[in-house]
Design a protein around this motif. Structure first.
Motif, short mmCIF file in Angstrom:
data_model
loop_
_atom_site.label_atom_id
_atom_site.label_comp_id
_atom_site.label_asym_id
_atom_site.label_seq_id
_atom_site.Cartn_x
_atom_site.Cartn_y
_atom_site.Cartn_z
N ILE A 1 0.84 -1.20 0.00
CA ILE A 1 0.00 0.00 0.00
C ILE A 1 0.88 1.25 0.00
O ILE A 1 0.62 2.21 -0.73
N ALA A 2 1.94 1.23 0.80
CA ALA A 2 2.86 2.37 0.85
C ALA A 2 3.49 2.61 -0.51
O ALA A 2 3.64 3.76 -0.95
N GLY A 3 3.84 1.54 -1.22
CA GLY A 3 4.43 1.67 -2.55
C GLY A 3 3.42 2.16 -3.57
O GLY A 3 3.72 3.02 -4.40
N GLU A 4 2.21 1.63 -3.49
CA GLU A 4 1.15 2.00 -4.44
C GLU A 4 0.76 3.47 -4.32
O GLU A 4 0.47 4.13 -5.32
N HIS A 5 0.77 3.99 -3.11
CA HIS A 5 0.33 5.37 -2.87
C HIS A 5 1.48 6.30 -2.49
O HIS A 5 1.26 7.34 -1.88
N GLN A 6 2.69 5.93 -2.87
CA GLN A 6 3.88 6.71 -2.51
C GLN A 6 3.71 8.16 -2.96
O GLN A 6 3.32 8.44 -4.09
N GLY A 7 3.98 9.09 -2.05
CA GLY A 7 3.85 10.51 -2.35
C GLY A 7 2.43 11.05 -2.14
O GLY A 7 2.22 12.26 -2.15
N LYS A 8 1.45 10.14 -1.95
CA LYS A 8 0.06 10.56 -1.76
C LYS A 8 -0.49 10.15 -0.40
O LYS A 8 -1.44 10.75 0.09
N LEU A 9 0.09 9.10 0.20
CA LEU A 9 -0.33 8.58 1.50
C LEU A 9 0.91 8.14 2.24
O LEU A 9 1.70 7.34 1.72
N ARG A 10 1.10 8.63 3.45
CA ARG A 10 2.25 8.23 4.26
C ARG A 10 1.83 7.04 5.12
O ARG A 10 0.88 7.14 5.90
N VAL A 11 2.49 5.91 4.96
CA VAL A 11 2.23 4.73 5.78
C VAL A 11 3.32 4.65 6.84
O VAL A 11 4.50 4.55 6.52
N VAL A 12 2.89 4.73 8.11
CA VAL A 12 3.82 4.72 9.24
C VAL A 12 3.47 3.53 10.12
O VAL A 12 2.36 3.43 10.62
N THR A 13 4.43 2.63 10.29
CA THR A 13 4.24 1.47 11.16
C THR A 13 5.13 1.67 12.39
O THR A 13 6.32 1.90 12.26
N ILE A 14 4.51 1.59 13.57
CA ILE A 14 5.26 1.81 14.81
C ILE A 14 5.15 0.57 15.68
O ILE A 14 4.07 0.21 16.15
N SER A 15 6.29 -0.07 15.89
CA SER A 15 6.36 -1.27 16.72
C SER A 15 6.13 -0.93 18.18
O SER A 15 6.69 0.04 18.70
N GLN A 16 5.35 -1.78 18.85
CA GLN A 16 5.10 -1.65 20.28
C GLN A 16 5.93 -2.67 21.06
O GLN A 16 5.65 -2.95 22.22
N ASP A 17 6.96 -3.24 20.42
CA ASP A 17 7.83 -4.23 21.06
C ASP A 17 8.69 -3.59 22.12
O ASP A 17 9.40 -2.61 21.85
N MET A 18 8.70 -4.15 23.33
CA MET A 18 9.54 -3.63 24.41
C MET A 18 11.03 -3.81 24.09
O MET A 18 11.84 -3.02 24.53
N LYS A 19 11.37 -4.83 23.31
CA LYS A 19 12.77 -5.07 22.97
C LYS A 19 13.23 -4.21 21.79
O LYS A 19 14.40 -4.26 21.41
#
Length: 194
Positions: A101-119
């Motif tokens: 999805i990030a590649g398909e909409h590059q420059g039009k939609l920012r895809v941000v994934t934030i890990s909730q891993d304690m490590k």
């Protein structure tokens, strides 16, 4: 029962409950739930508009190299914000789709994934290396502050924000990000451009 044993049991129970939330969408129930039709129809389902209109959170994520990303600074572009963890099976399953999805909409939609891993980087960096994601960055929130502050305890949770930085909808649990409903939500966040 000693106080330390009570505290240990309480912490173990809390941890078990938090893990159960992650996998609740990933297959058969651990025990029969009976007829849940009535309770499911009372809920909105995985897509909620309860918080529509809320602004991008004041939060700064960090990547393994120490680079930072201030979420509030993303205002001005549509954002798909995904909270996930390496120990969460549905989270890991949707990462390649979010990368696409990030590649398909590059420059039009920012895809941000934030890990909730304690490590943090210790587990996220190998996961990203193995996944060979071309469009996602390994943002970290080792204290799960973003989950707590947004009022969610389930992973994955994905928030869609429009270009003005206002929440359009949030999706909790496993979701078909390649389906029509997902495409409609993304298009809505992008102001109808898709």
């Amino acid at each position: 029962m000693s106080r330390s044993l009570s505290v240990t049991l309480a912490l173990a129970l809390g941890f078990a409950v938090s893990l159960a939330g992650c996998d609740r969408e990933s297959g058969t129930d651990a025990q029969p739930q009976g007829d849940t039709t009535a309770t499911q129809s009372a809920k909105e389902g995985p897509v909620s508009r309860k918080f529509a209109g809320e602004t991008l959170p004041e939060f700064t994520a960090t990547d393994p190299s120490g680079k930072t990303l201030d979420l509030a600074s993303l205002k001005g572009q549509p954002v798909l914000l995904n909270l996930w963890a390496t120990w969460c099976a549905p989270c890991k399953a949707e990462m390649p789709v979010l990368d696409a999805i990030a590649g398909e909409h590059q420059g039009k939609l920012r895809v941000v994934t934030i890990s909730q891993d304690m490590k943090g980087a210790e587990v996220v960096t190998p996961f990203f290396t193995e996944g060979k994601f071309a469009h996602l960055e390994p943002w970290l929130d080792t204290k799960s502050d973003l989950s707590f502050n947004s009022g969610t305890s389930d992973l994955p949770t994905t928030f869609l924000y429009d270009a003005s930085g206002k929440e359009v909808a949030r999706v909790t649990g496993a979701f078909d990000w390649e389906g029509e409903e997902a495409r409609a939500l993304i298009s809505e966040a992008m102001g109808g451009a898709g």
